[in-house]
Motif scaffolding. Structure first.
Motif, mmCIF file in Angstrom:
data_model
loop_
_atom_site.group_PDB
_atom_site.id
_atom_site.type_symbol
_atom_site.label_atom_id
_atom_site.label_comp_id
_atom_site.label_asym_id
_atom_site.label_seq_id
_atom_site.Cartn_x
_atom_site.Cartn_y
_atom_site.Cartn_z
ATOM 1 N N LEU A 1 6.954 16.229 8.577
ATOM 2 C CA LEU A 1 7.579 15.131 9.312
ATOM 3 C C LEU A 1 7.506 13.824 8.517
ATOM 4 C CD1 LEU A 1 6.811 15.409 13.124
ATOM 5 C CD2 LEU A 1 8.780 16.180 11.861
ATOM 6 N N ARG B 1 10.178 13.752 5.970
ATOM 7 C CA ARG B 1 11.489 13.485 6.571
ATOM 8 C C ARG B 1 11.663 11.998 6.834
ATOM 9 N NH1 ARG B 1 12.671 17.514 11.480
ATOM 10 N NH2 ARG B 1 14.403 16.079 11.818
ATOM 11 N N ARG C 1 16.264 16.492 6.936
ATOM 12 C CA ARG C 1 17.361 15.736 7.553
ATOM 13 C C ARG C 1 16.763 14.580 8.332
ATOM 14 N NH1 ARG C 1 17.256 17.729 12.746
ATOM 15 N NH2 ARG C 1 16.023 19.624 12.865
ATOM 16 N N LEU D 1 15.207 12.062 10.879
ATOM 17 C CA LEU D 1 14.217 12.283 11.936
ATOM 18 C C LEU D 1 14.303 11.183 12.979
ATOM 19 C CD1 LEU D 1 11.625 13.784 12.927
ATOM 20 C CD2 LEU D 1 10.333 12.167 11.562
ATOM 21 N N ILE D 2 14.162 9.951 12.538
ATOM 22 C CA ILE D 2 14.127 8.831 13.474
ATOM 23 C C ILE D 2 15.520 8.224 13.646
ATOM 24 C CG2 ILE D 2 13.248 6.474 13.738
ATOM 25 C CD1 ILE D 2 10.603 7.484 12.525
ATOM 26 N N LEU D 3 16.249 8.088 12.553
ATOM 27 C CA LEU D 3 17.557 7.447 12.620
ATOM 28 C C LEU D 3 18.596 8.395 13.216
ATOM 29 C CD1 LEU D 3 17.518 5.851 9.074
ATOM 30 C CD2 LEU D 3 16.974 4.746 11.230
ATOM 31 N N GLU E 1 11.424 21.320 18.573
ATOM 32 C CA GLU E 1 11.817 20.389 17.520
ATOM 33 C C GLU E 1 11.891 18.987 18.109
ATOM 34 O OE1 GLU E 1 15.608 20.177 14.834
ATOM 35 O OE2 GLU E 1 15.271 22.167 15.672
ATOM 36 N N PRO E 2 11.046 18.085 17.687
ATOM 37 C CA PRO E 2 11.134 16.724 18.227
ATOM 38 C C PRO E 2 12.267 15.928 17.573
ATOM 39 C CG PRO E 2 9.204 16.942 16.802
ATOM 40 C CD PRO E 2 9.926 18.245 16.752
ATOM 41 N N HIS E 3 13.013 15.231 18.388
ATOM 42 C CA HIS E 3 14.016 14.294 17.876
ATOM 43 C C HIS E 3 13.546 12.904 18.244
ATOM 44 C CE1 HIS E 3 17.674 16.964 17.056
ATOM 45 N NE2 HIS E 3 16.595 17.701 17.058
ATOM 46 N N LEU E 4 13.242 12.115 17.252
ATOM 47 C CA LEU E 4 12.621 10.820 17.527
ATOM 48 C C LEU E 4 13.634 9.693 17.400
ATOM 49 C CD1 LEU E 4 9.420 11.356 15.370
ATOM 50 C CD2 LEU E 4 9.748 11.905 17.749
#
Lengths: 152, 385
Positions: free
Chosen positions: A105, A108, A125, A127-129, B57-60
Motif C-alpha cells: 500500500l 501505491r 494503481r 490508491l488515494i487519488l 480491497e480498500p479504496h481510500l
C-alpha cells in the motif's frame, strides 16, 4: 546492534553502500539496482533481521527523487534508514512488497503521489487519488493546481 | 466507476468460458463509503464466493486533504494544528509527535511540568478514544446500550479538555517547547473525580460486554492475524499487541515523562478479534494507573520553554514516533533550514493496520467482517491524511 556494528556488517553484505551518520540512525545510500538483493539480505540475515518496515516514503529534491525506507528489527530493536536516488524523469525501483507486506500500500501511495514506478508490484494503481489522476503526481514540488491549491 | 467495470468483467468471464473459469461466479460488493460499520468514509470492495470472503480491497481517498503537502507551506508553529485533524480521536498524541519532532530538531528542552501534563493529557485521550471504540465496537456487533455507557464517561473527559484546551476534539494544546496555556485551576480535582468514576465503571463494561457469551462467540477465532504477519504488515498498537508483538513506543522508546511512571505493556496471544478487544480494555486500566501516579505530582514551574518567535529547523532529517490510541505515529521532517518543512511524512498507524484487513478476512464469512474491522479501530482521516 549499535550503528558502528550495523555499519560493519552491512559493508560486508554490500561494499558499494555509502553512509551518512549525522542523524540518529545510520543512513545507507544504495543504488536502485542493488536494492532488491540487498533488501532480502537485510530481511533474512540472522544478525540483522529487519522485519518491520515502519515508514516508506519519497522525497522530491527537484533534481532527483529519493526513496526512503525506515527499517527496524523486532528482535534486536535496531533501526536503519535506506535511501536510494532515482532519476526524476524515469523513476524506477523494484518493489519490496514480497519482503514487507506493508510496502504494497505504501508503494501505491508513492506511485500516485510521486510517480515512482515499482517494477514487479502486483497491483500498481491509484490508491488515494480518484480516477483521472494518473501521471499528475501532486506531491512533486513542481506540481501546480491553480484551483485547488492555496499558497500562503 | 470501479464497481461497474469489475462486475462487467466477472459477467463476461462467466459468459465466455461457460462458468469454468477461476473467479467466475464471484460476487463483488461494496461496503461503504457510506456505511455505518466503516466509521467514516472508507470504501471496501469485497469479492465474495457465496458468503465467503475471497478478497478485500480498500479504496481510500474520500477524505484525503493532502495534509503532507499542506504542511510544506505552513511554519513549524502552524502545521501542528492541521495534524489534530488526522486522527481526531488522538488529537493530543498527533500534536505531541509533531511538537517532539520540532523540539528534537531545535534541541529545545521542555520543562518538566509540560512533560508530565502531556502524559496526563495523552492518557486521558487514550481512555476517551478507547471508550468511543468500545461503544462503537459493541454497536457494530449488535449491542446498542454500551454506546451510551461509553459516551457518558467520555463526556467527562471532553469537559476536562474543554476547560483547559478550549476544545473538545481538536485540542491544539501542545506547541513546540511545551503547552499553549496553563492548566485550568480545577484540572486536578476534575481528573481525580473522573478516575474515581471511571474505576467504578470499567468493571461494568466487562459485565455488560466482555463476559457476554454472544459477544465472545462473535469475536473469538475471528480475524486471525499471526505475529509474523502483524510485523510484516507494519501493524502497531493494539492490533500488533493482540498478536503478541511487543510494540508499545511508550516502553520501547520512552518520550516525555513515560520513563518516570510504572505501567505494563499489555500483550495478548489470541491473535483474534477478542484478543485485540481485550488489549484495549486492559490498556484503559493501565492509562488510569499512569494518570494516578502523575496527577498529584505535577511539578511546579513554567509550562513552556522560551523559544524564538520564528522557528527554524536546522538542515537535516528528524523522525519521532509516539504511541497514539491506534498505534505508532511517526513524523518525518526533512528540513532545508527554512521556516517551513521541505517535506513532511506522517506514518499513520491506521494506514498500515488497514492493510492487514485483507489477510485477516480471507476465507471468513462476510458477517464477521464487521467484527474484524471494529477491532482495527480505524479512523479514516488518519488513513487518508
Amino acid at each position: 546492534m549499535q550503528n558502528e556494528e550495523l555499519k560493519s556488517r552491512i559493508t560486508e553484505l554490500l561494499p558499494a553502500a555509502t553512509y551518512d551518520e549525522s542523524g540518529e540512525w545510520l543512513n545507507i545510500n544504495v543504488e536502485p539496482s542493488d536494492w532488491p538483493a540487498f533488501a532480502s539480505q537485510l530481511r533474512t540475515d540472522a544478525s540483522l533481521s529487519f522485519d518491520y518496515m515502519f515508514c516508506l516514503t519519497c522525497i522530491d529534491w527537484k533534481t532527483h527523487l529519493t526513496m526512503v525506507y525506515h527499517l527496524s528489527s523486532t528482535a534486536f530493536r535496531h533501526n536503519i534508514v535506506i535511501k536510494s536516488k532515482l532519476d526524476r524523469n524515469k523513476p524506477e525501483i523494484r518493489t519490496v512488497c514480497t519482503l514487507w507486506k506493508t510496502a504494497e500500500l505504501h508503494e501505491r501511495e508513492v506511485y500516485e503521489m510521486f510517480g515512482v514506478h515499482f517494477t514487479d508490484h502486483p497491483d500498481l494503481r491509484l490508491l488515494i487519488l480518484p480516477e483521472g489522476w494518473e501521471g499528475k503526481n501532486p506531491m512533486r514540488k513542481d506540481y501546480e493546481d491553480p484551483i485547488n491549491m492555496i499558497k500562503l | 466507476m470501479f464497481r461497474e467495470t469489475e462486475i462487467l468483467q466477472t459477467a463476461s468471464q462467466v459468459s465466455s468460458t461457460g462458468g469454468d473459469l477461476e473467479g467466475a461466479g464471484d460476487l463483488v460488493i461494496n461496503v461503504g463509503p457510506q456505511h455505518p460499520a466503516t466509521h467514516g468514509v472508507l470504501h471496501l470492495v469485497i469479492t465474495l464466493n457465496g458468503e465467503t470472503i475471497k478478497k478485500v480491497e480498500p479504496h481510500l481517498g474520500y477524505i484525503h486533504r493532502s495534509i503532507e503537502k499542506m504542511c510544506e507551506s505552513l511554519t513549524y508553529r502552524q502545521f501542528i494544528y492541521v495534524t489534530s485533524r488526522m486522527d481526531y480521536l488522538s488529537a493530543h498524541m498527533n500534536n505531541h509527535a509533531c511538537a517532539l519532532c520540532v523540539e528534537k530538531g531545535m534541541q529545545i528542552e521542555v520543562p518538566e511540568r509540560a512533560k508530565v501534563v502531556r502524559v496526563i493529557m495523552d492518557e486521558l485521550t487514550r481512555i476517551a478514544s478507547h471508550e468511543l471504540w468500545w461503544g462503537a465496537m459493541a454497536m457494530d456487533v449488535g449491542a446498542f446500550t454500551p454506546f451510551f455507557h461509553a459516551f457518558r464517561e467520555r463526556e467527562t473527559i471532553n469537559e476536562i479538555m474543554e476547560e483547559t484546551c478550549g476544545a473538545r476534539l481538536t485540542m491544539n494544546y501542545y506547541v513546540p517547547g511545551g503547552l499553549m496555556a496553563e492548566l485550568h485551576p480545577d484540572f486536578q480535582k476534575k481528573v481525580k473525580s473522573f478516575i474515581t468514576l471511571f474505576k467504578s465503571k470499567i468493571d461494568e463494561y466487562d459485565e455488560l460486554v466482555t463476559g457476554n457469551i454472544i459477544f465472545q462467540n462473535r469475536m473469538k477465532g475471528v480475524g486471525y492475524l499471526s505475529a509474523e504477519d502483524a510485523v510484516s504488515f507494519g501493524c502497531s498498537g493494539p492490533t500488533a499487541r493482540g498478536s503478541g508483538v511487543s510494540s508499545d513506543i511508550r516502553k520501547l522508546y520512552p518520550y516525555a515523562a513515560y520513563d518516570q511512571v510504572q505501567f505494563d505493556e499489555v500483550l495478548e496471544n489470541g491473535c483474534d478479534s477478542f484478543a485485540r478487544y481485550m488489549i484495549r480494555i486492559r490498556e484503559m486500566k493501565q492509562s488510569v494507573r499512569i494518570i494516578e501516579q502523575l496527577i498529584d505530582n505535577i511539578p511546579e514551574g513554567d509550562f513552556q520553554a522560551k523559544t524564538k518567535a520564528v522557528l527554524k529547523l536546522p538542515k537535516g532529517e528528524f523522525y519521532t514516533r509516539v504511541e497514539t490510541a491506534r498505534g505508532e505515529l511517526g513524523v518525518y521532517i526533512v528540513s532545508e533550514g527554512g521556516t517551513t518543512p521541505y517535506r513532511i511524512k506522517f506514518r499513520s498507524p491506521g494506514f498500515s493496520n488497514l492493510s492487514a484487513l485483507d489477510q485477516m478476512a480471507r476465507g471468513s464469512k462476510l458477517g464477521d467482517l464487521v467484527a474484524m474491522m471494529g477491532t482495527l479501530d480505524l479512523v479514516i482521516p488518519d488513513i487518508d491524511r
